[in-house]
Design a protein around this motif. Structure first.
Motif, PDB file in Angstrom:
ATOM      1  N   ARG A 320      48.724  30.257  38.518  1.00  0.00           N
ATOM      2  CA  ARG A 320      49.013  31.676  38.291  1.00  0.00           C
ATOM      3  C   ARG A 320      50.287  31.821  37.471  1.00  0.00           C
ATOM      4  O   ARG A 320      50.965  30.841  37.164  1.00  0.00           O
ATOM      5  N   ASP A 321      50.629  33.047  37.169  1.00  0.00           N
ATOM      6  CA  ASP A 321      51.831  33.310  36.376  1.00  0.00           C
ATOM      7  C   ASP A 321      53.111  33.150  37.192  1.00  0.00           C
ATOM      8  O   ASP A 321      54.192  32.986  36.637  1.00  0.00           O
ATOM      9  N   SER A 322      52.994  33.251  38.518  1.00  0.00           N
ATOM     10  CA  SER A 322      54.142  33.056  39.394  1.00  0.00           C
ATOM     11  C   SER A 322      53.645  32.508  40.725  1.00  0.00           C
ATOM     12  O   SER A 322      52.434  32.497  40.989  1.00  0.00           O
ATOM     13  N   ARG A 323      54.572  32.062  41.579  1.00  0.00           N
ATOM     14  CA  ARG A 323      54.170  31.575  42.904  1.00  0.00           C
ATOM     15  C   ARG A 323      53.844  32.719  43.856  1.00  0.00           C
ATOM     16  O   ARG A 323      53.239  32.495  44.900  1.00  0.00           O
ATOM     17  N   ASN A 324      54.266  33.901  43.505  1.00  0.00           N
ATOM     18  CA  ASN A 324      53.967  35.084  44.320  1.00  0.00           C
ATOM     19  C   ASN A 324      53.348  36.159  43.443  1.00  0.00           C
ATOM     20  O   ASN A 324      53.930  37.219  43.209  1.00  0.00           O
ATOM     21  N   PRO A 325      52.151  35.894  42.925  1.00  0.00           N
ATOM     22  CA  PRO A 325      51.535  36.839  41.986  1.00  0.00           C
ATOM     23  C   PRO A 325      51.056  38.109  42.686  1.00  0.00           C
ATOM     24  O   PRO A 325      50.711  38.096  43.870  1.00  0.00           O
ATOM     25  N   ASP A 326      51.033  39.189  41.934  1.00  0.00           N
ATOM     26  CA  ASP A 326      50.496  40.449  42.456  1.00  0.00           C
ATOM     27  C   ASP A 326      48.982  40.341  42.575  1.00  0.00           C
ATOM     28  O   ASP A 326      48.317  39.663  41.778  1.00  0.00           O
ATOM     29  N   ASP A 327      48.437  41.011  43.566  1.00  0.00           N
ATOM     30  CA  ASP A 327      46.978  41.075  43.757  1.00  0.00           C
ATOM     31  C   ASP A 327      46.336  39.693  43.839  1.00  0.00           C
ATOM     32  O   ASP A 327      45.225  39.466  43.343  1.00  0.00           O
ATOM     33  N   PHE A 328      47.053  38.763  44.455  1.00  0.00           N
ATOM     34  CA  PHE A 328      46.509  37.415  44.620  1.00  0.00           C
ATOM     35  C   PHE A 328      45.959  37.258  46.028  1.00  0.00           C
ATOM     36  O   PHE A 328      46.679  37.432  47.011  1.00  0.00           O
ATOM     37  N   ASP A 329      44.688  36.942  46.115  1.00  0.00           N
ATOM     38  CA  ASP A 329      44.064  36.700  47.415  1.00  0.00           C
ATOM     39  C   ASP A 329      44.257  35.233  47.768  1.00  0.00           C
ATOM     40  O   ASP A 329      43.657  34.346  47.142  1.00  0.00           O
ATOM     41  N   VAL A 330      45.085  34.984  48.756  1.00  0.00           N
ATOM     42  CA  VAL A 330      45.334  33.605  49.169  1.00  0.00           C
ATOM     43  C   VAL A 330      44.057  32.972  49.695  1.00  0.00           C
ATOM     44  O   VAL A 330      43.693  31.853  49.323  1.00  0.00           O
ATOM     45  N   ASP A 331      43.353  33.682  50.550  1.00  0.00           N
ATOM     46  CA  ASP A 331      42.114  33.179  51.152  1.00  0.00           C
ATOM     47  C   ASP A 331      40.919  33.895  50.550  1.00  0.00           C
ATOM     48  O   ASP A 331      40.840  35.130  50.586  1.00  0.00           O
ATOM     49  N   VAL A 332      39.991  33.102  49.992  1.00  0.00           N
ATOM     50  CA  VAL A 332      38.768  33.678  49.434  1.00  0.00           C
ATOM     51  C   VAL A 332      37.576  32.867  49.919  1.00  0.00           C
ATOM     52  O   VAL A 332      37.696  31.666  50.196  1.00  0.00           O
ATOM     53  N   ALA A 333      36.438  33.523  50.026  1.00  0.00           N
ATOM     54  CA  ALA A 333      35.216  32.833  50.447  1.00  0.00           C
ATOM     55  C   ALA A 333      34.780  31.864  49.356  1.00  0.00           C
ATOM     56  O   ALA A 333      34.859  32.180  48.163  1.00  0.00           O
ATOM     57  N   VAL A 334      34.316  30.697  49.755  1.00  0.00           N
ATOM     58  CA  VAL A 334      33.832  29.713  48.792  1.00  0.00           C
ATOM     59  C   VAL A 334      32.396  30.022  48.400  1.00  0.00           C
ATOM     60  O   VAL A 334      32.050  30.095  47.224  1.00  0.00           O
TER      61      VAL A 334
END
Length: 758
Positions: A320-334
């Protein structure tokens, strides 16, 4: 500095500061010390020699001691950065009282019931004794030498400089360094620690303490004294914590965020891999997930572990662009349909993170060492710190998603430090680690400046797996060279693996070892491939069409196939030079053989491979320039990644696979070749480097030494001339192994370690 000190913890190691249950972690005590380093002075006071303590100093979960009193008081050291030096003049005063080891040995020679302890030590001489009847004579010898005798557990006996003990050296150290004696807490568990309890400082005998020590302390106790020795109920480090509370030391320490209760997840099985189980493509400002393009059969196998609704998580990075990106879903369904309870739990990394952690440091520092090319290694301390930082992020993410007692399966050297950080955060987890690469011999691995930290981290695992027995034994040698090691179980390697006549063969491998960190199980599990997938591709009309096209273009010539990723480890230059020499010295093969050389480019940013490509291009150009004829080009060169379906067609069409890496952890190309031959019911010959891990399990291959040009040429000629009967015989042996131990069998075999832990 002294005004800030709230506690001076002077503690014995084994059974006291180090948990008597070696598979548990005393992280709470360690965290208090780490979080209050200005307030706590930590002193190791141990019977061990300094040499046997060094490995503990590399354990990232243990706070480093400020001072070390070793050899039952005969060695006194102070920390200076990452090093320790003698405390003077105290150390000289002790040394002046020691007549030397040979003086003790000469006086005790021939004494029955006295056995020398062959352990690292200085200014002391340790023995086992069988009967107390010899003690009077021992004391006379000691008196004549001007020494003292210390016994413990009715078994151990030490000759020490007169007046030297743990307690005496501690007192002298505190006064020499101006440390507050009223802030001291001593801790021990055996009679060897009695002198600590006799110093007059507050103390604790931990719950697992030797009865003789407890009795001695009771006899000398003054109830209600400010210097009372507390008898803890809890064992080891927990007993020290109990005593800290009893003696009022905890009042000076503030709680830290790290001491808050750990939040557990619900994943029963956690895969920790550097890559996600899907491809992620950035389109504009959004990210689109796609099915992986790579033919990597490991991914579907690992995903298959979550079939049937098993709760799990897959921890990986997402760039990502940063380690704390906006609108980043840490957990997503595979895949909500196939794996309804599997989440990809992502660690957001920047392009710079990936570049340093993976493309630069892992490939420039670790890769050359792993594959025994130390002259190519580049070490940067700043990159190492960044590597550890990323590994800590992986550990934190894993700790957050794992259920209590879950199994965590960590993959490959990029995550070597993750076990240490994870064990510190979640001592309840079953941690397994698998190396997808080779593992070098101890003299090569130990070139790494951070070897101690890596070994300490891997020893925090419950299970460590490798491709083949040789790598297991290399790992054991590395462990032995770093920490005290006892092999508890072994296993013979035959008949599954070659043991003789092969560069990587071994007769026997360890399966369980004991170290100061606890018991670790180890094993060999050569990765298999997805035969069903290759069969489906081989039967596809488009694959058959491409195969027929390749055969038609060959016009009856022998097709020699080489498939490899661009990497000096694969030996692409050595192979082409051998092929050039083959054509030069065997003109009878001109216009009768064509080499299909498929080289997959390295990932973008891998600058270390640029020179290798230039040299390969140069040699191939020279070969075709020297030997080409009208209608015949000796080398057909494909410098691009071929779709796997096309690659299968090449496998099917080729008469011989020439797989000759200088080093390779396993090599799946050779297994894919065999599988494609089985699927198409055609014969072929596998010429394989004896330095590829697969060489010890694929017994039908013709082995060659890629470092020996003559061996390369002769094995190629032998393979080209092999008659159909022997070719078929060898291929059948290869097919049997490849089909029997496929990628699914590999996954099941590896995870079987959990049965030994239950």
């Amino acid at each position: 500095m002294t005004a800030k000190i709230e506690m001076v913890l002077a503690t014995d190691l084994d059974g006291t500061y180090l948990s008597p249950d070696l598979n548990e972690t005393a992280s709470e005590l360690y965290k208090i010390i780490k979080d209050n380093r200005e307030k706590v002075v930590l002193i190791y006071v141990t019977g061990r020699g300094f040499e046997s303590i060094v490995s503990l100093l590399d354990d990232s979960t243990l706070p480093r001691p400020d001072y070390i009193i070793a050899d039952v008081g005969a060695t006194v050291l102070k920390r200076h950065g990452d090093n320790y030096s003698s405390v003077m003049p105290l150390q000289n005063e002790i040394a002046d009282k020691w007549p030397g080891r040979e003086a003790v040995l000469s006086r005790t020679a021939g004494l029955k019931g006295l056995v020398l302890q062959e352990v690292p030590q200085e200014r002391r001489c340790s023995f086992y004794y069988e009967n107390t009847a010899i003690l009077p004579g021992i004391k006379i010898i000691a008196k004549n030498l001007g020494l003292a005798v210390l016994t413990s557990a009715n078994r151990y006996l030490d000759f020490l400089p007169l007046g030297v003990s743990k307690g005496h050296s501690l007192t002298q150290l505190l006064r020499s360094e101006g440390l507050p004696e009223e802030k001291v807490l001593v801790a021990g568990d055996t009679l060897n620690d009695l002198s600590l309890m006799q110093t007059g400082y507050r103390g604790v005998v931990v719950g697992n303490g030797e009865p003789a020590l407890k009795e001695a302390v009771i006899l000398e106790a003054t109830p209600g004294s400010a210097h009372e020795i507390y008898q803890a109920k809890a064992t080891g480090p927990a007993g020290i914590l109990e005593a800290m509370d009893y003696h009022g030391f905890n009042k000076g320490f503030g709680a830290s965020a790290e001491q808050l209760p750990v939040i557990h997840g619900s994943a029963e099985l956690v895969i920790v891999y550097h890559r996600q189980p899907f491809d992620e493509v950035k389109t504009g400002k959004s990210y689109v997930r796609q099915q992986p393009k790579s033919p990597n059969g490991i991914l579907p196998t690992l995903l298959g572990l979550f079939a049937g609704g098993k709760k799990g998580a897959w921890v990986a990075w997402s760039q990502r662009d940063s380690r704390n990106p906006d609108d980043f879903d840490v957990d997503v369904a595979v895949d909500a349909k196939k794996y309804p309870n599997l989440l990809a739990s992502r660690v957001a990394l920047t392009a710079n993170d990936v570049n340093i952690f993976y493309k630069q440091f892992s490939k420039e520092a670790f890769w050359p060492i792993i594959f025994s090319f130390p002259e190519r290694a580049k070490f940067q301390e700043s990159h190492w710190k960044h590597f550890c930082e990323i590994n800590r992020l992986f550990a934190q993410r894993t700790a957050a998603v794992a259920a209590p007692g879950a199994t965590v399966w960590i993959h490959d050297y990029n995550l070597w430090m993750t076990p240490a950080y994870l064990r510190d955060l979640r001592p309840d987890l079953k941690i397994a680690f698998f190396h997808h690469t080779a593992f070098p011999s101890a003299d090569i691995f130990n070139i790494l400046p951070w070897r101690g930290y890596i070994v300490a981290s891997l020893l925090k695992c419950d299970y460590v797996g490798f491709h083949i027995p040789r790598y297991v034994e290399n790992f054991i040698d590395v462990v032995r060279s770093n920490v005290s090691t006892q092999v508890l179980e072994t296993e013979f390697c035959a008949p599954t693996y070659l043991t003789h006549g092969c560069a990587l063969g071994v007769e026997e491998m360890a399966r369980k070892i004991q170290t100061p960190y606890g018991i670790v199980r180890v094993g060999a599990h050569p990765v298999g491939i997805d035969n069903a997938n290759i069969k489906a591709i081989a039967d596809a009309p488009e694959t058959l069409k491409l195969r027929d096209s390749l055969l038609a273009e060959a016009q009856g010539r022998k097709l020699v196939l080489s498939v490899e990723r661009l990497d000096y480890v694969k030996g692409p230059i050595e192979k082409m030079l051998a092929y050039e020499k083959f054509l030069e010295t065997h003109p009878e093969w001109h216009d009768k053989v064509v080499m299909l050389n498929i080289v997959t480019p390295a990932a973008p940013g891998m600058e270390i491979y640029a020179k290798t490509r230039d040299k390969v291009d140069q040699v191939i150009g020279r070969i075709n320039g020297r030997f080409s004829q009208m209608g015949w080009t000796p080398v057909r060169y494909f410098y691009r990644p071929l779709p796997f379906a096309e690659l299968v067609a090449f496998y099917m069409a080729s008469d011989l696979a020439w797989i000759t890496p200088l080093r390779d952890g396993l090599n799946l190309v050779c297994k894919e070749y065999v599988s494609a031959k089985a699927a198409s019911k055609t014969s072929g010959v596998l010429v394989l480097s004896e330095f590829a891990g697969a060489a010890v399990e694929l017994k039908g291959a013709l082995l060659t030494n890629p470092y020996d040009e003559n061996s390369m040429i002769q094995s190629l000629i032998t393979g080209l001339n092999l008659n159909e009967r022997e070719s078929r015989f060898r291929m059948n042996a290869l097919i049997e192994r490849v089909q029997e131990y496929d990628v699914n069998a590999w996954g099941d075999d590896f995870l079987a370690f959990r049965q030994d832990l239950d």
